[in-house]
Design an enzyme around this catalytic site. Sequence first.
Site, mmCIF file in Angstrom:
data_model
loop_
_atom_site.group_PDB
_atom_site.id
_atom_site.type_symbol
_atom_site.label_atom_id
_atom_site.label_comp_id
_atom_site.label_asym_id
_atom_site.label_seq_id
_atom_site.Cartn_x
_atom_site.Cartn_y
_atom_site.Cartn_z
ATOM 1 N N ARG A 47 -13.415 -8.930 14.664
ATOM 2 C CA ARG A 47 -13.914 -8.560 15.995
ATOM 3 C C ARG A 47 -13.332 -9.445 17.089
ATOM 4 N NH1 ARG A 47 -18.877 -5.492 15.024
ATOM 5 N NH2 ARG A 47 -19.147 -5.412 17.259
ATOM 6 N N TYR A 73 -25.139 3.887 7.700
ATOM 7 C CA TYR A 73 -25.322 4.288 9.106
ATOM 8 C C TYR A 73 -25.560 5.794 9.207
ATOM 9 C CZ TYR A 73 -23.962 -0.342 10.775
ATOM 10 O OH TYR A 73 -23.927 -1.681 11.030
HETATM 11 O O1 CP3 Z 1 -12.109 -6.621 14.983
HETATM 12 C C1 CP3 Z 1 -11.792 -6.022 16.030
HETATM 13 O O2 CP3 Z 1 -11.564 -6.610 17.113
HETATM 14 C C2 CP3 Z 1 -11.545 -4.534 15.954
HETATM 15 C C3 CP3 Z 1 -12.613 -3.709 16.367
HETATM 16 C C4 CP3 Z 1 -13.875 -3.475 15.551
HETATM 17 C C5 CP3 Z 1 -15.063 -3.020 16.185
HETATM 18 N N1 CP3 Z 1 -15.973 -2.715 15.209
HETATM 19 C C6 CP3 Z 1 -15.233 -2.855 17.641
HETATM 20 C C7 CP3 Z 1 -16.603 -2.789 18.213
HETATM 21 C C8 CP3 Z 1 -14.128 -3.510 14.172
HETATM 22 C C9 CP3 Z 1 -13.225 -3.980 13.041
HETATM 23 C C10 CP3 Z 1 -15.458 -3.023 13.971
HETATM 24 C C11 CP3 Z 1 -16.073 -2.869 12.642
HETATM 25 C C12 CP3 Z 1 -17.491 -2.514 12.531
HETATM 26 N N2 CP3 Z 1 -18.218 -1.670 13.338
HETATM 27 C C13 CP3 Z 1 -18.326 -2.943 11.484
HETATM 28 C C14 CP3 Z 1 -17.903 -3.803 10.307
HETATM 29 C C15 CP3 Z 1 -17.769 -5.234 10.669
HETATM 30 C C16 CP3 Z 1 -19.066 -5.942 10.949
HETATM 31 O O3 CP3 Z 1 -19.141 -6.520 12.044
HETATM 32 O O4 CP3 Z 1 -19.929 -5.964 10.079
HETATM 33 C C17 CP3 Z 1 -19.607 -2.383 11.696
HETATM 34 C C18 CP3 Z 1 -20.832 -2.585 10.836
HETATM 35 C C19 CP3 Z 1 -19.508 -1.570 12.863
HETATM 36 C C20 CP3 Z 1 -20.577 -0.707 13.472
HETATM 37 C C21 CP3 Z 1 -20.862 -1.151 14.846
HETATM 38 N N3 CP3 Z 1 -20.055 -0.905 15.947
HETATM 39 C C22 CP3 Z 1 -21.982 -1.880 15.288
HETATM 40 C C23 CP3 Z 1 -23.108 -2.379 14.390
HETATM 41 C C24 CP3 Z 1 -21.834 -2.053 16.664
HETATM 42 C C25 CP3 Z 1 -22.829 -2.657 17.606
HETATM 43 C C26 CP3 Z 1 -22.852 -4.126 17.494
HETATM 44 C C27 CP3 Z 1 -22.254 -4.722 18.712
HETATM 45 O O5 CP3 Z 1 -21.505 -5.714 18.569
HETATM 46 O O6 CP3 Z 1 -22.566 -4.224 19.807
HETATM 47 C C28 CP3 Z 1 -20.611 -1.468 17.053
HETATM 48 C C29 CP3 Z 1 -20.022 -1.438 18.418
HETATM 49 C C30 CP3 Z 1 -18.721 -2.153 18.591
HETATM 50 N N4 CP3 Z 1 -17.650 -2.033 17.747
HETATM 51 C C31 CP3 Z 1 -18.361 -3.024 19.664
HETATM 52 C C32 CP3 Z 1 -17.032 -3.413 19.438
HETATM 53 C C33 CP3 Z 1 -16.176 -4.284 20.317
HETATM 54 C C34 CP3 Z 1 -19.257 -3.376 20.849
HETATM 55 C C35 CP3 Z 1 -19.486 -2.181 21.718
HETATM 56 C C36 CP3 Z 1 -19.126 -2.355 23.189
HETATM 57 O O7 CP3 Z 1 -18.128 -3.019 23.515
HETATM 58 O O8 CP3 Z 1 -19.843 -1.779 23.999
#
Ligand code: CP3
Length: 348
Positions: free
Chosen positions: A26, A152
């Site tokens: 991330r 999910y």
């Molecule tokens: O690593 C990177 O920079 C690449 C991008 C990436 C995102 N999500 C962007 C994101 C990757 C590799 C993921 C994987 C992901 N997404 C996982 C597995 C890794 C982990 O952290 O366990 C999971 C479980 C998800 C599902 C998901 N997406 C969740 C639970 C959330 C909300 C949590 C949060 O941080 O808000 C997201 C949204 C998300 N995915 C964001 C980003 C940058 C934030 C949303 C935003 O910017 O508004």
Amino acid sequence: MSPNEKTLLRALKGETAIPPPIWLMRQAGRYLPEYRAIRAKARNFLDLCFTPELAVEVTLQPIRRYGFDAAILFSDILVVPHALGQRVWFEEGAGPRLEPLRRIQELARLTMSGLHETLAPVYETLRRLHMELPEQTALIGFAGGPWTVASYMIEGGTSKDFAVAKTWAYRAPDEFARIIDLLVESTSEYLIAQVEAGAEVLQLFDSWAGVWPEPGLRRWCLEPVAEIVRRVKVAHPDVPVILFPRGAGPLYEAFAGEAGAEGLGLDTTVPLVWARERLQGAVTLQGNLDPLLLVAGGAALDQAVARILDTLGAGPFIFNLGHGITPETPPEHVERLVSLVRAWRPGA
Ligand code: CP3
């Protein structure tokens, strides 16, 4: 040794690079002001993932700032259920939401027929990144592990205890297997297409592997992930794969020995000496700094980084976090982390 090859790829071939390559799970995200600026331009989060111009830009932001050894495609694991036809949306502050899949009859509504068409913008993002990245920077594609994505899809969002999904798997394993099989098939195709668009390494995020007892962990995480690795390697034998079965505990050994992947991402709780002795001979290890140490900074960060490098740095290793970076992380702490890793030498 192949000195011109990207350090991440060398590490995944089992070479020990000094200092080890570094990237962060991330690494693109809300802790960066330049990400928040782009995020404000997109109508919603999925639009950001599906607009190549913006997705390329946010992928490159942490590379420009920190010079990481790898860029990870900017997308999300939930684009797969979206591409299968499930309704997926992201609510500000509430995380992901999905129209929950609660009866096996509803599975018939999901189909792979539009998979590549819906995911085409992701492939376009990879093609552009492949052209634009600095020559030493590896490009990582990714997907979620079938269990994590299924959780999910069934729970309808993030869950505390995964009660609906786990109860379904215990009561009706044949039904549950059909959901997992659809994800094995679609995820394999998706990853193969990512390689064809320019991804050089693939990571599978099974972030919720740790909620299962051993038989469930083997049946619903290890076996499906191993099947995806097998299918990807039929199409692209040389593409290295990193698995991240967060919370797998002692079963990390089974992932190292039985899944057919080159790399294994350690979560924050995995003991370092145990990992060196039991895992590092079989796979390249990646991890496992606690993301909250990157929030805290200071001496605690410095000491933890040194401990990880001194314990795992003499074998094939990739420095990373033990889970994704959090939005509260001060960007200067990431700067400090990168300089610590780049200055590290064994025994110094
Ligand atoms: O690593 C990177 O920079 C690449 C991008 C990436 C995102 N999500 C962007 C994101 C990757 C590799 C993921 C994987 C992901 N997404 C996982 C597995 C890794 C982990 O952290 O366990 C999971 C479980 C998800 C599902 C998901 N997406 C969740 C639970 C959330 C909300 C949590 C949060 O941080 O808000 C997201 C949204 C998300 N995915 C964001 C980003 C940058 C934030 C949303 C935003 O910017 O508004």
